[in-house]
Design a protein around this motif. Structure first.
Motif, PDB file in Angstrom:
ATOM      1  N   TRP A  28      60.870  26.762  51.842  1.00  0.00           N
ATOM      2  CA  TRP A  28      60.044  25.979  50.910  1.00  0.00           C
ATOM      3  C   TRP A  28      60.825  25.682  49.634  1.00  0.00           C
ATOM      4  O   TRP A  28      61.537  26.545  49.124  1.00  0.00           O
ATOM      5  CB  TRP A  28      58.755  26.760  50.657  1.00  0.00           C
ATOM      6  N   MET A 129      56.120  30.555  41.917  1.00  0.00           N
ATOM      7  CA  MET A 129      55.591  31.932  42.039  1.00  0.00           C
ATOM      8  C   MET A 129      56.081  32.473  43.377  1.00  0.00           C
ATOM      9  O   MET A 129      55.976  31.788  44.396  1.00  0.00           O
ATOM     10  CB  MET A 129      54.062  31.942  42.027  1.00  0.00           C
ATOM     11  N   VAL A 131      56.112  36.264  45.676  1.00  0.00           N
ATOM     12  CA  VAL A 131      55.864  37.701  45.848  1.00  0.00           C
ATOM     13  C   VAL A 131      56.719  38.150  47.035  1.00  0.00           C
ATOM     14  O   VAL A 131      56.742  37.475  48.078  1.00  0.00           O
ATOM     15  CB  VAL A 131      54.357  37.972  46.111  1.00  0.00           C
ATOM     16  N   ASN A 137      49.674  40.061  49.878  1.00  0.00           N
ATOM     17  CA  ASN A 137      48.286  40.403  50.205  1.00  0.00           C
ATOM     18  C   ASN A 137      47.782  41.649  49.486  1.00  0.00           C
ATOM     19  O   ASN A 137      46.910  42.355  49.990  1.00  0.00           O
ATOM     20  CB  ASN A 137      48.125  40.577  51.731  1.00  0.00           C
ATOM     21  N   LYS A 139      47.105  41.264  46.110  1.00  0.00           N
ATOM     22  CA  LYS A 139      46.554  40.622  44.896  1.00  0.00           C
ATOM     23  C   LYS A 139      47.597  40.387  43.799  1.00  0.00           C
ATOM     24  O   LYS A 139      47.227  40.097  42.664  1.00  0.00           O
ATOM     25  CB  LYS A 139      45.367  41.428  44.308  1.00  0.00           C
ATOM     26  N   GLY A 141      49.703  37.932  43.699  1.00  0.00           N
ATOM     27  CA  GLY A 141      49.620  36.492  43.401  1.00  0.00           C
ATOM     28  C   GLY A 141      48.512  36.225  42.395  1.00  0.00           C
ATOM     29  O   GLY A 141      48.663  35.444  41.451  1.00  0.00           O
ATOM     30  N   ASN A 142      47.372  36.902  42.572  1.00  0.00           N
ATOM     31  CA  ASN A 142      46.244  36.750  41.631  1.00  0.00           C
ATOM     32  C   ASN A 142      46.596  37.314  40.254  1.00  0.00           C
ATOM     33  O   ASN A 142      46.297  36.704  39.234  1.00  0.00           O
ATOM     34  CB  ASN A 142      45.002  37.448  42.197  1.00  0.00           C
ATOM     35  N   ASN A 168      51.061  24.722  52.221  1.00  0.00           N
ATOM     36  CA  ASN A 168      51.098  26.116  51.754  1.00  0.00           C
ATOM     37  C   ASN A 168      49.672  26.607  51.459  1.00  0.00           C
ATOM     38  O   ASN A 168      49.185  26.602  50.330  1.00  0.00           O
ATOM     39  CB  ASN A 168      51.967  26.210  50.492  1.00  0.00           C
ATOM     40  N   ARG A 173      45.077  27.945  48.173  1.00  0.00           N
ATOM     41  CA  ARG A 173      43.846  28.740  48.057  1.00  0.00           C
ATOM     42  C   ARG A 173      43.752  29.410  46.678  1.00  0.00           C
ATOM     43  O   ARG A 173      42.691  29.439  46.059  1.00  0.00           O
ATOM     44  CB  ARG A 173      43.869  29.799  49.163  1.00  0.00           C
ATOM     45  N   ARG A 177      40.834  28.814  43.959  1.00  0.00           N
ATOM     46  CA  ARG A 177      40.084  29.990  43.499  1.00  0.00           C
ATOM     47  C   ARG A 177      40.072  30.088  41.970  1.00  0.00           C
ATOM     48  O   ARG A 177      39.079  30.492  41.372  1.00  0.00           O
ATOM     49  CB  ARG A 177      40.739  31.233  44.095  1.00  0.00           C
TER      50      ARG A 177
HETATM   51  C1  LIG Z   1      51.791  32.533  47.631  1.00  0.00           C
HETATM   52  C2  LIG Z   1      52.127  33.991  47.323  1.00  0.00           C
HETATM   53  C3  LIG Z   1      52.808  34.077  45.971  1.00  0.00           C
HETATM   54  C4  LIG Z   1      50.796  34.776  47.304  1.00  0.00           C
HETATM   55  O1  LIG Z   1      51.084  36.120  46.911  1.00  0.00           O
HETATM   56  P1  LIG Z   1      50.131  37.358  47.305  1.00  0.00           P
HETATM   57  O2  LIG Z   1      50.429  38.450  46.365  1.00  0.00           O
HETATM   58  O3  LIG Z   1      50.263  37.658  48.748  1.00  0.00           O
HETATM   59  O4  LIG Z   1      48.699  36.732  47.001  1.00  0.00           O
HETATM   60  P2  LIG Z   1      47.321  37.523  46.794  1.00  0.00           P
HETATM   61  O5  LIG Z   1      47.340  38.798  47.576  1.00  0.00           O
HETATM   62  O6  LIG Z   1      47.043  37.642  45.335  1.00  0.00           O
HETATM   63  O7  LIG Z   1      46.266  36.467  47.340  1.00  0.00           O
HETATM   64  C5  LIG Z   1      46.467  35.795  48.527  1.00  0.00           C
HETATM   65  C6  LIG Z   1      45.188  35.025  48.879  1.00  0.00           C
HETATM   66  O8  LIG Z   1      45.488  34.301  50.079  1.00  0.00           O
HETATM   67  C7  LIG Z   1      44.693  34.824  51.136  1.00  0.00           C
HETATM   68  N1  LIG Z   1      45.532  34.830  52.323  1.00  0.00           N
HETATM   69  C8  LIG Z   1      46.402  35.785  52.699  1.00  0.00           C
HETATM   70  N2  LIG Z   1      47.011  35.430  53.839  1.00  0.00           N
HETATM   71  C9  LIG Z   1      46.500  34.212  54.185  1.00  0.00           C
HETATM   72  C10 LIG Z   1      46.736  33.301  55.244  1.00  0.00           C
HETATM   73  N3  LIG Z   1      47.613  33.593  56.222  1.00  0.00           N
HETATM   74  N4  LIG Z   1      46.068  32.108  55.256  1.00  0.00           N
HETATM   75  C11 LIG Z   1      45.180  31.812  54.267  1.00  0.00           C
HETATM   76  N5  LIG Z   1      44.918  32.644  53.213  1.00  0.00           N
HETATM   77  C12 LIG Z   1      45.583  33.828  53.186  1.00  0.00           C
HETATM   78  C13 LIG Z   1      44.237  36.193  50.691  1.00  0.00           C
HETATM   79  O9  LIG Z   1      43.027  36.560  51.321  1.00  0.00           O
HETATM   80  C14 LIG Z   1      44.029  35.953  49.201  1.00  0.00           C
HETATM   81  O10 LIG Z   1      42.850  35.205  48.976  1.00  0.00           O
HETATM   82  P3  LIG Z   1      41.738  35.673  47.883  1.00  0.00           P
HETATM   83  O11 LIG Z   1      42.450  35.759  46.548  1.00  0.00           O
HETATM   84  O12 LIG Z   1      40.719  34.583  47.917  1.00  0.00           O
HETATM   85  O13 LIG Z   1      41.257  37.011  48.339  1.00  0.00           O
HETATM   86  C15 LIG Z   1      53.045  34.625  48.413  1.00  0.00           C
HETATM   87  O14 LIG Z   1      52.460  34.404  49.673  1.00  0.00           O
HETATM   88  C16 LIG Z   1      54.469  34.052  48.416  1.00  0.00           C
HETATM   89  O15 LIG Z   1      55.339  34.518  47.687  1.00  0.00           O
HETATM   90  N6  LIG Z   1      54.698  33.016  49.245  1.00  0.00           N
HETATM   91  C17 LIG Z   1      56.039  32.382  49.322  1.00  0.00           C
HETATM   92  C18 LIG Z   1      56.339  31.562  48.090  1.00  0.00           C
HETATM   93  C19 LIG Z   1      55.253  30.550  47.794  1.00  0.00           C
HETATM   94  O16 LIG Z   1      54.731  29.921  48.695  1.00  0.00           O
HETATM   95  N7  LIG Z   1      54.938  30.389  46.501  1.00  0.00           N
HETATM   96  C20 LIG Z   1      53.893  29.486  46.048  1.00  0.00           C
HETATM   97  C21 LIG Z   1      54.369  28.121  45.786  1.00  0.00           C
HETATM   98  S1  LIG Z   1      54.831  27.964  44.075  1.00  0.00           S
END
Ligand SMILES: CC(C)(COP(=O)(O)OP(=O)(O)OC[C@H]1O[C@@H](n2cnc3c(N)ncnc32)[C@H](O)[C@@H]1OP(=O)(O)O)[C@@H](O)C(=O)NCCC(=O)NCCS
Length: 200
Positions: A28, A129, A131, A137, A139, A141-142, A168, A173, A177
């Protein structure tokens, strides 16, 4: 309050590690394809710039679990980074081009990014961003999204935008949210990108 993870501003000393974390996610975005050295310079420039900032989320052992970067003024930020770190970034991008000449097409497209983003007159932008996979998963990201909004607020920003690949799902999401408003889509490197706005 979350006692498992803490947030703090990113420092220049973190940038090489953070660049490595970002480099590992090649599926990505375009900039990671330019390599860890290039990314590291870009991120150091972000920490130095008046118009950029980064926030790290750390575990109990102080290991970086995730991070965000953002700018309060995209155009000024790019100009500042090019002034501060442009020569080294160009050098590392050139070395990378010698290994992978087809990256030139992506570089040309990327240079048009600030223009593609200038339609809506919102200067501040959430840039990235990430993680680490083993921390997802939980939180983080939150936590990072809340910290980012708070930092924008402290810096007097009234609204900012954010771009995410429309495929993505997890990031889109998080945007929905938190109440980001969907604005439009555009094409970057053949990928559909959603543009969101957040009003503070
Ligand atoms: C996007 C990213 C930062 C999220 O980090 P994270 O710490 O896992 O996120 P969180 O745990 O805070 O929250 C994830 C949310 O997605 C949901 N989720 C988890 N896996 C999922 C999936 N396969 N499909 C849909 N939703 C999903 C969780 O339930 C949660 O939703 P909620 O807040 O409504 O409960 C992480 O997946 C990542 O680093 N991805 C690669 C880089 C990227 O895509 N960055 C964003 C673009 S700038």
């Amino acid at each position: 309050m979350n006692t498992t993870f803490n947030v703090r501003p990113l420092k220049k000393e973190d940038c090489r590690e953070v660049a490595r974390i970002r480099f590992e996610i090649q599926e990505w975005g375009f900039l990671p394809s330019l390599g860890v050295d290039f990314l590291s310079e870009l991120l150091k420039g972000t920490c130095e710039s008046k118009w950029g900032f980064g926030i790290a989320c750390l575990d109990k052992k102080e290991k970086i679990a995730g991070f965000v970067f953002a700018t309060t003024d995209l155009k000024k930020y790019y100009r500042d980074i090019l002034f501060r770190r442009g020569a080294l970034m160009a050098f590392f991008a050139f070395l990378r081009l010698l290994q992978k000449p087809d990256l030139i097409h992506g570089i040309v497209q990327y240079l048009g990014y600030p223009d593609k983003m200038s339609h809506d007159a919102i200067k501040a932008e959430w840039l990235t961003m990430v993680v680490r996979e083993e921390y997802r998963n939980k939180k983080i990201g939150n936590i990072l999204t809340s910290s980012l909004i708070e930092e924008f607020r402290k810096r007097g920003v009234k609204q900012f935008k954010s771009t995410v690949a429309s495929k993505n799902e997890i990031s889109c999401r998080i945007h929905v949210r938190y109440g980001f408003k969907f604005m439009r889509t555009f094409n970057l490197h053949g990928e559909e990108i959603n543009v969101y706005k957040y009003i503070i």
